[in-house]
Design a protein around this motif. Structure first.
Motif, PDB file in Angstrom:
ATOM      1  N   ARG A  58       0.835  -1.206   0.000  1.00 22.31           N
ATOM      2  CA  ARG A  58       0.000   0.000   0.000  1.00 22.31           C
ATOM      3  C   ARG A  58       0.867   1.253   0.000  1.00 22.31           C
ATOM      4  NH1 ARG A  58      -4.292   1.734   4.798  1.00 22.31           N
ATOM      5  NH2 ARG A  58      -5.165   3.569   3.728  1.00 22.31           N
ATOM      6  N   ALA A  77      -5.055  15.511  -3.337  1.00 22.34           N
ATOM      7  CA  ALA A  77      -5.772  14.248  -3.148  1.00 22.34           C
ATOM      8  C   ALA A  77      -4.806  13.115  -2.811  1.00 22.34           C
ATOM      9  CB  ALA A  77      -6.562  13.899  -4.414  1.00 22.34           C
ATOM     10  N   ARG A  78      -3.664  13.125  -3.468  1.00 16.32           N
ATOM     11  CA  ARG A  78      -2.683  12.057  -3.240  1.00 16.32           C
ATOM     12  C   ARG A  78      -2.079  12.163  -1.843  1.00 16.32           C
ATOM     13  NH1 ARG A  78       0.051   8.328  -6.182  1.00 16.32           N
ATOM     14  NH2 ARG A  78       2.237   7.893  -5.717  1.00 16.32           N
ATOM     15  N   THR A 115      -3.018   5.232   9.512  1.00 18.94           N
ATOM     16  CA  THR A 115      -3.527   3.891   9.842  1.00 18.94           C
ATOM     17  C   THR A 115      -2.425   3.024  10.438  1.00 18.94           C
ATOM     18  OG1 THR A 115      -5.168   4.001   8.076  1.00 18.94           O
ATOM     19  CG2 THR A 115      -4.579   1.813   8.886  1.00 18.94           C
ATOM     20  N   LEU A 152       1.342   4.205  -3.093  1.00 20.21           N
ATOM     21  CA  LEU A 152       1.120   5.633  -2.847  1.00 20.21           C
ATOM     22  C   LEU A 152       2.394   6.453  -3.041  1.00 20.21           C
ATOM     23  CD1 LEU A 152      -1.195   5.318   0.284  1.00 20.21           C
ATOM     24  CD2 LEU A 152      -1.856   6.187  -1.968  1.00 20.21           C
ATOM     25  N   GLU A 168      -3.395  13.406   0.705  1.00 22.69           N
ATOM     26  CA  GLU A 168      -4.415  13.005   1.679  1.00 22.69           C
ATOM     27  C   GLU A 168      -4.455  11.490   1.823  1.00 22.69           C
ATOM     28  OE1 GLU A 168      -9.257  13.413   2.344  1.00 22.69           O
ATOM     29  OE2 GLU A 168      -8.233  14.689   0.875  1.00 22.69           O
ATOM     30  N   ALA A 169      -4.363  10.785   0.686  1.00 17.44           N
ATOM     31  CA  ALA A 169      -4.342   9.318   0.727  1.00 17.44           C
ATOM     32  C   ALA A 169      -3.073   8.815   1.410  1.00 17.44           C
ATOM     33  CB  ALA A 169      -4.446   8.763  -0.685  1.00 17.44           C
ATOM     34  N   GLN A 170      -1.933   9.491   1.132  1.00 19.35           N
ATOM     35  CA  GLN A 170      -0.679   9.097   1.771  1.00 19.35           C
ATOM     36  C   GLN A 170      -0.772   9.246   3.286  1.00 19.35           C
ATOM     37  OE1 GLN A 170       2.012  11.719  -0.355  1.00 19.35           O
ATOM     38  NE2 GLN A 170       2.745  10.048  -1.674  1.00 19.35           N
ATOM     39  N   ARG A 171      -1.267  10.390   3.733  1.00 21.75           N
ATOM     40  CA  ARG A 171      -1.362  10.635   5.178  1.00 21.75           C
ATOM     41  C   ARG A 171      -2.364   9.696   5.836  1.00 21.75           C
ATOM     42  NH1 ARG A 171      -0.842  17.269   4.903  1.00 21.75           N
ATOM     43  NH2 ARG A 171       1.410  17.321   5.392  1.00 21.75           N
ATOM     44  N   ALA A 172      -3.427   9.370   5.129  1.00 14.78           N
ATOM     45  CA  ALA A 172      -4.405   8.435   5.692  1.00 14.78           C
ATOM     46  C   ALA A 172      -3.772   7.059   5.903  1.00 14.78           C
ATOM     47  CB  ALA A 172      -5.613   8.328   4.764  1.00 14.78           C
ATOM     48  N   ALA A 173      -2.995   6.599   4.903  1.00 16.52           N
ATOM     49  CA  ALA A 173      -2.335   5.297   5.027  1.00 16.52           C
ATOM     50  C   ALA A 173      -1.313   5.308   6.151  1.00 16.52           C
ATOM     51  CB  ALA A 173      -1.669   4.925   3.704  1.00 16.52           C
TER      52      ALA A 173
END
Length: 363
Positions: free
Chosen positions: A74, A104-105, A115, A78, A107-112
């Motif tokens: 994952r 947007a990217r 987690t 990213l 945001e996805a990186q920080r979300a991963a």
């Protein structure tokens, strides 16, 4: 960065010893974790010939015991760790890997990362594309890693690269040995490496199954034999050590025999090279259930024709094999004639030779 005696003991020795661990470098990562105070230390190792495929070795601090697993696939998807854009040997911070130009990217990186409880990290890429390659990662959740941690990773990188090359070479040697050993086992044969004095340096699984070995202290063993076969084996090993490549000795070990030949000369730097190679074989190495199918494919035979050919190659008569396969004597003889025609052989002897020298016995 200056090397300390503690580095030698806690990092560099575990790095070399980790070559023999399974999974590799577990103790090295645990030492690195303790040295840096990181929450997690992980090593992503590329699988040769499988683009984008890695397997991960990791060590977690006690406080990270309940953390979710690191998902390198994952992270890589990213554009994080491992990433092919990373320059080998250079230590990267987490901020250098984040894509601030794409809202947007990022945001996805920080979300991963959130987690996985990664707020701070240092990473270094080891090796070069096409060879042994890995990515070493240290993470923290609260406080950032410092300049000393980055310097330590930079100092470790060339040593880990050398260890990766050694591991790749060892893996290739192990693969070659495993292929040879499995092929011999299909034929019911096993090999033993002897010293010039008849001591056992190594034995494959089939040899271990066929023979008995003494449990002597130290790395060397001997075959468990009566005094006379023991003397004969030792004398043969002594005579063959350094002999011409074509030299052979057959020694009776009791109910079983061993064929001895001089070992291929090893490099002068080899630490423990065998002097003699011994070959043993089971009384009857039966072909596998897949052999008739392989033979049928190779020569355009029907299933029963192929089964009859395999039976003949294993010593059965035409009539006995036919009876076992549910054929009348006349049908079995007709099958044998069709076998000769389809395989281009002129009789049973040639047919047996064709089967035994083909791929069917190795199926």
């Amino acid at each position: 960065m200056a090397f300390l005696s503690s580095d030698q003991r806690e990092l560099y020795l575990p790095l070399m010893e980790g070559l023999l661990e399974d999974p590799p470098w577990q103790r090295f990562l645990a030492s690195l974790l303790q040295r840096t105070g990181a929450r997690r230390a992980a090593l992503a190792l590329a699988r040769p010939g499988e683009a984008g495929s890695t397997f991960t070795v990791r060590a977690d601090a006690a406080r990270a015991a309940q953390d979710p697993p690191l998902d390198f696939a994952r992270l890589a998807a990213l554009g994080l760790f491992p990433g092919t854009a990373m320059r080998p040997g250079r230590v990267y911070t987490l901020g250098e890997m984040l894509d601030f130009d794409a809202p947007a990217r990022i945001e996805a990186q920080r979300a991963a990362l959130g987690t996985m409880r990664i707020n701070h990290a240092r990473a270094v890429r080891i090796g070069t594309p096409g060879t042994a390659e890995a990515w070493l990662l240290l993470t923290r959740e609260r406080e950032d890693l410092g300049a000393a941690d980055s310097a330590l990773l930079a100092a470790l990188a060339p040593h880990l690269a050398a260890a990766l090359r050694v591991r790749a070479a060892l893996g290739l040697a192990e693969a070659r040995a495993a292929m040879a050993e499995s092929t011999l086992a299909l034929l019911g044969a096993g090999e033993i490496a002897f010293t010039s004095g008849g001591q056992v340096l190594a034995a494959d699984r089939e040899a271990e199954r066929l023979l008995a070995f003494t449990a002597e202290p130290g790395p060397l063993r001997r075959l468990q034999l009566l005094p006379e076969p023991t003397r004969a084996l030792e004398a043969a090993c002594s005579a063959l050590a350094g002999a011409a490549p074509h030299a052979r000795r057959l020694v009776a070990l009791g109910p079983r025999q061993i064929l001895l030949r001089p070992a291929t000369p090893a490099p002068a730097s080899a630490a423990s090279a065998p002097a003699v190679i011994g070959l043993v074989r089971a009384e009857a190495a039966m072909m596998s259930a897949a052999a008739p199918e392989i033979l049928a494919t190779a020569h355009g035979l029907s299933p029963r024709e192929a089964a009859l050919a395999v039976a003949l190659a294993q010593g059965e008569t035409i009539l006995a094999a036919g009876q076992r396969l549910g054929l009348t004597p006349e049908t079995a003889r007709n099958y044998s004639k069709r076998l000769y025609a389809k395989t281009g052989t002129s009789g049973q002897a040639q047919l047996v030779r064709l089967v035994l020298t083909g791929l069917a016995p190795l199926a």
